[in-house]
Each structure stands twice: as structure tokens, then as C-alpha cells.
Design an enzyme around this catalytic site. Structure first.
Site, PDB file in Angstrom:
ATOM      1  N   SER A 184      36.400  41.977  46.706  1.00 14.27           N
ATOM      2  CA  SER A 184      37.208  43.164  46.480  1.00 14.27           C
ATOM      3  C   SER A 184      36.555  44.413  47.080  1.00 14.27           C
ATOM      4  CB  SER A 184      37.460  43.309  44.974  1.00 14.27           C
ATOM      5  OG  SER A 184      38.448  44.255  44.731  1.00 14.27           O
ATOM      6  N   HIS A 216      43.134  38.035  40.770  1.00 17.63           N
ATOM      7  CA  HIS A 216      41.987  38.771  41.290  1.00 17.63           C
ATOM      8  C   HIS A 216      40.695  38.401  40.569  1.00 17.63           C
ATOM      9  CE1 HIS A 216      40.606  41.943  43.905  1.00 17.63           C
ATOM     10  NE2 HIS A 216      39.941  42.505  42.923  1.00 17.63           N
TER      11      HIS A 216
END
Ligand SMILES: *[C@@H]1O[C@H](CO)[C@@H](O)[C@H](O)[C@H]1NC(C)=O
Ligand SMILES: *[C@@H]1O[C@H](CO)[C@@H](O)[C@H](O)[C@H]1NC(C)=O
Length: 431
Positions: A196, A404
């Protein structure tokens, strides 16, 4: 007092209402506003209150608990920040010489190196990678609880400490950590894994620090955060918009740090999530509500992990960095901070903030992303990969529910994402 808090929390858990979800969010958001020393329970106290032991341990302690030996390293950046890195020197299941070159593993927004071990030795990527005999180093960026230190500035007193966003992390922190590892190990290059923000800051480095990209052989990019135009998580959008719009107001009130460990937000979550199976379930719901695009899908993150991770998450960053995420939700470009036309003109010489040069990420990139990622949308990942000049492979995790936070916390990493990571690390290792 404690009995009362317990009862209150259990009541709230059993009502299961959306308003509780929102109010806990408010507590997390405004946590640092209410910061008070009385909330800092001692470790012994927490232990006697039934907090899971793993949630109270730091990186070296927690890895040691599972038979891994780690070292702590201090790294100084060119602008005076003191960062902490960890290196796993002895993995439980590696009985041969270490593969080279070294591997640097970088956490995401509001995380720390602990995010890679919270799910335990069967799933934490730090364990899996070091068990496969790679010389694994873990970074911590400025502002989190391991890297909340500066040669001159005091994070508790000097607002200047908190004047950073991914720009400074990319220009100072990532290069400093890469240089440190290369110097310490004697290698010319390393392999980099960024989750990320951990990829976003790498892209900033390649754009703004010519030459540094060449110190890396391979980038493994997990759910890379660059532009975030299509982010679907309403909670994440709301929270980051809040910081984007309120940054000036917050700084006038003397608030520069967001979501620190030991702030009431983190303390509350850690306290609440271990109380009962009801409470734990609610914490799981909050995570999924935060992250998933589609239906709620429970079970990927083990319940033990939920209880442990809130001892290390959120790990803290600057209000300015949070605000920059608010900006990136609204922009179709991957660009520097937007201070408004006038100030942009003064700072950048243009009304629009300059874009990061994605063509400068010349190293080979392999990217893994998930279909159900509510924070970094597949469309933004695909947009990014289309800009990068040297993409080897773009891998969508097969599990349609892969989100995620699954990259760091799922119990299934060993069979979903690790094989691909291992395949590429092997390919880019010699010896
Ligand atoms: C982790 O814990 C050990 C043992 O309590 C301590 O010596 C060490 O300084 C801690 N490291 C960090 C970075 O907090
Ligand atoms: C972007 O980076 C590439 C590769 O380093 C370089 O050739 C190009 O000139 C850069 N573009 C800009 C606008 O700076």
C-alpha cells in the site's frame, strides 16, 4: 471504574448498532484530541485484564516468542529523523545459509513492522519470508511508534516534526533505510516489498531521488496506493476528507499527530476487542466495513489476530499525511500536496501540484492486488501499472473476497499471496 467500563463496553457490543460503529470511529478519529496520560495502562495491568500477551509485545519480543531471533537497528535520515528497523537474523524453519540479496519489507499507512507478525508464524509474511531463508529487514516510517524520534525535534512539542506526508517518507525515509541495509550487508542491491503506502513512497523516491531506484533489483508491490480516485470505503473516504478539510483547524488547535499508539483510539480498540466474543465480532465487522467493497465476508482474519493487531494498530502518522490521502481520493493524478492555487504557485511555480514521475520507476515491478479491496481499488491499481515502464506481472488474487488488510492480517497468506512472492524473490536472488 474498570468493572463499569467492562459492563458499558459489553452493553455496547450486544446492541450491535451502527451508531456504535460510528461512535467508535469518532473515538478513533478524535483519539488524540482527548489524549490523556491516565489512559496509559501499564503492561502488567493490561496483562491482568486479559489482554492477549502477543498484543503487548514489541517486534523483537514477539518474534522471539515464536522462535525467531531479531535485531533492532537505528537509522538516521538526512533530515534528522531517527527510524527503527528490524532484521530477522534467525528464522525458526530456515536451516541453510541465507539467500541474498537482502529483502526490505515496508508496511502501509498507520501500520508498523508489527503488522507483518500479528497473524502469527503460520501466516505473517515476515515469518514466511524469513522461513524461506531470505535476509529479511523490516522498515518503520517516521511518525509511527517505532520511529517517533528526531535528533533535534521533539514530537510531543514541535509541530515541525509532523510536517510530512508520503513526499518526505519517499525522499528521506525509504532511501535512508535502503542505504543502511546495503551498507550493513555489503550488497549493491536489495529486493523491496511494499504494501500500500509502502509502494506509494517507493514511487515517490524513484521520482524525486534519481539513482535510488537502481539500488533495487525487484519491487513486489502489494495493493499499491498511488492515486485513489476509486476508493470505495465510505469510512476511509470520510476520515481522510475530514483531515483534508480540517487540517488548518486542527493545527490551530495544536493537533498534528493522528491515530497514535497509546492514544485513546488505539487504547480503546485494544481494550474493547478482547473483551468477549461479541466484542471481537464487532471489531471484525468494523474492519470489514472499513475495507471490503462487496458483502461482508468473515473469517479471513483469524479472531486471535483481531485481538492482537489492535495492540499495534493504528501506529500513528501525521495529520498532514492523512490529509494528503483525502486529496488523493479526489484526484485522477498521483501528485504532490495541493495547497490551493496561490500557495501552489509560490511553492511549485504552477497552480496545480506537480505529478510524480511514474516513468522514473524503472525497476522491474511485480504487483499483487485483490478484487474486494475497499481502500485501493482495482481500477486505480490497473491505472498505475499502465503508467509504470517495467511491469513484469500483475496478479489478481483468485479469492474474490481478498481485501486490502488481508495482505497483512489474513490467515490464508501462505497459499494465496506467499507462493507468488516466493517465486519472484527466488528468481531475483542469487546464492
Ligand atoms: C522491545 O522490548 C525489549 C525487551 O523489553 C526492549 O529491550 C527493547 O528496547 C524494545 N524495543 C523497542 C523498539 O521498543
Ligand atoms: C521522468 O523520468 C524518466 C526516467 O528517469 C525521464 O526520462 C523523464 O525525463 C522524466 N520526466 C520528467 C517530466 O521529469
Amino acid at each position: 471504574m474498570q468493572a463499569e467500563m467492562l459492563r458499558l463496553a459489553n452493553d455496547m457490543a450486544s446492541t450491535h448498532s451502527f451508531s456504535f460503529l460510528l461512535s467508535s470511529l469518532a473515538v478513533v478519529t478524535l483519539g488524540h484530541v482527548l489524549r490523556s496520560p491516565s489512559l496509559h495502562l501499564r503492561r502488567e495491568t493490561k496483562s491482568s485484564l486479559g489482554y492477549p500477551k502477543d498484543s503487548l509485545l514489541n517486534f523483537t519480543e514477539l518474534t522471539a516468542e515464536y522462535g525467531y531471533l531479531s535485531e533492532e537497528h537505528k537509522v538516521l535520515t538526512d533530515d534528522g529523523y531517527i527510524l527503527t528497523m528490524f532484521r530477522i537474523v534467525k528464522a525458526r524453519n530456515c536451516h541453510r545459509a541465507k539467500r541474498s540479496p537482502p529483502v526490505l519489507l515496508m508496511h502501509g499507512l498507520l501500520q508498523s513492522s508489527d503488522s507483518w507478525i500479528d497473524s502469527g508464524p503460520d501466516a505473517g509474511l515476515a515469518y514466511l519470508i524469513s522461513d524461506a531463508c531470505y535476509d529479511l529487514w523490516l522498515g518503520n516510517v517516521r511518525g509511527n511508534y517505532y520511529s517517533r524520534e528526531h535528533v533535534r525535534l521533539d514530537p510531543d512539542k514541535d509541530p515541525a516534526y509532523w510536517k510530512f506526508y508520503i513526499e518526505e517518507i519517499g525522499i528521506y525515509d525509504v532511501p535512508a533505510m535502503i542505504d543502511y541495509v546495503l551498507e550493513y550487508t555489503g550488497f549493491e542491491k536489495l529486493n523491496y516489498i511494499g504494501f500500500s503506502q509502502g509502494t506509494g513512497t517507493f514511487l515517490v523516491m524513484c521520482s524525486e531521488k534519481p539513482g535510488y531506484c537502481d539500488k533495487v533489483k525487484l519491487v513486489i508491490s502489494l495493493a499499491p496506493a498511488s492515486r485513489q480516485m476509486h476508493t470505495q470505503s465510505k469510512i476511509f473516504r470520510t476520515v481522510t476528507q475530514f483531515f483534508y478539510r480540517m487540517e488548518d483547524t486542527l493545527s490551530r488547535a495544536g493537533l498534528y499527530e493522528a491515530f497514535s499508539k497509546g492514544g485513546p483510539g488505539q487504547e480503546f480498540a485494544a481494550f474493547f476487542c478482547h473483551l468477549s466474543s461479541e466484542a471481537e465480532r464487532l471489531c471484525e465487522e468494523v474492519i470489514y466495513e472499513f475495507d471490503h467493497v462487496n458483502s461482508l465476508h468473515f473469517g479471513s482474519i483469524a479472531s486471535k489476530t483481531i485481538r492482537v493487531l489492535f495492540g499495534h494498530f493504528p501506529a500513528g502518522t501525521s495529520v498532514h499525511n492523512m490529509a494528503r490521502y483525502g486529496q488523493s481520493m479526489n484526484s485522477g493524478r498521483f501528485e504532490k500536496f495541493d495547497y490551493g492555487r496561490e500557495q501552489n504557485l509560490v511553492l511549485y511555480g504552477s497552480e496545480e501540484p506537480p505529478q510524480y514521475n511514474l516513468s522514473a520507476t524503472t525497476v522491474p515491478v511485480m504487483c499483487i492486488y485483490g478484487k474486494n479491496d475497499g481502500l485501493v481499488d482495482t481500477r486505480d491499481v490497473e491505472w498505475l501499472m499502465a503508467q509504470l515502464p517495467n511491469v513484469l506481472e500483475l496478479v489478481k488474487v483468485e479469492d474474490p473476497q481478498w481485501s486490502h488488510l488481508d495482505f497483512t492480517y489474513s490467515q490464508y497468506t501462505k497459499n494465496t499471496v506467499f507462493p507468488k512472492i516466493n517465486e519472484y524473490l527466488l528468481k531475483f536472488s542469487y546464492g
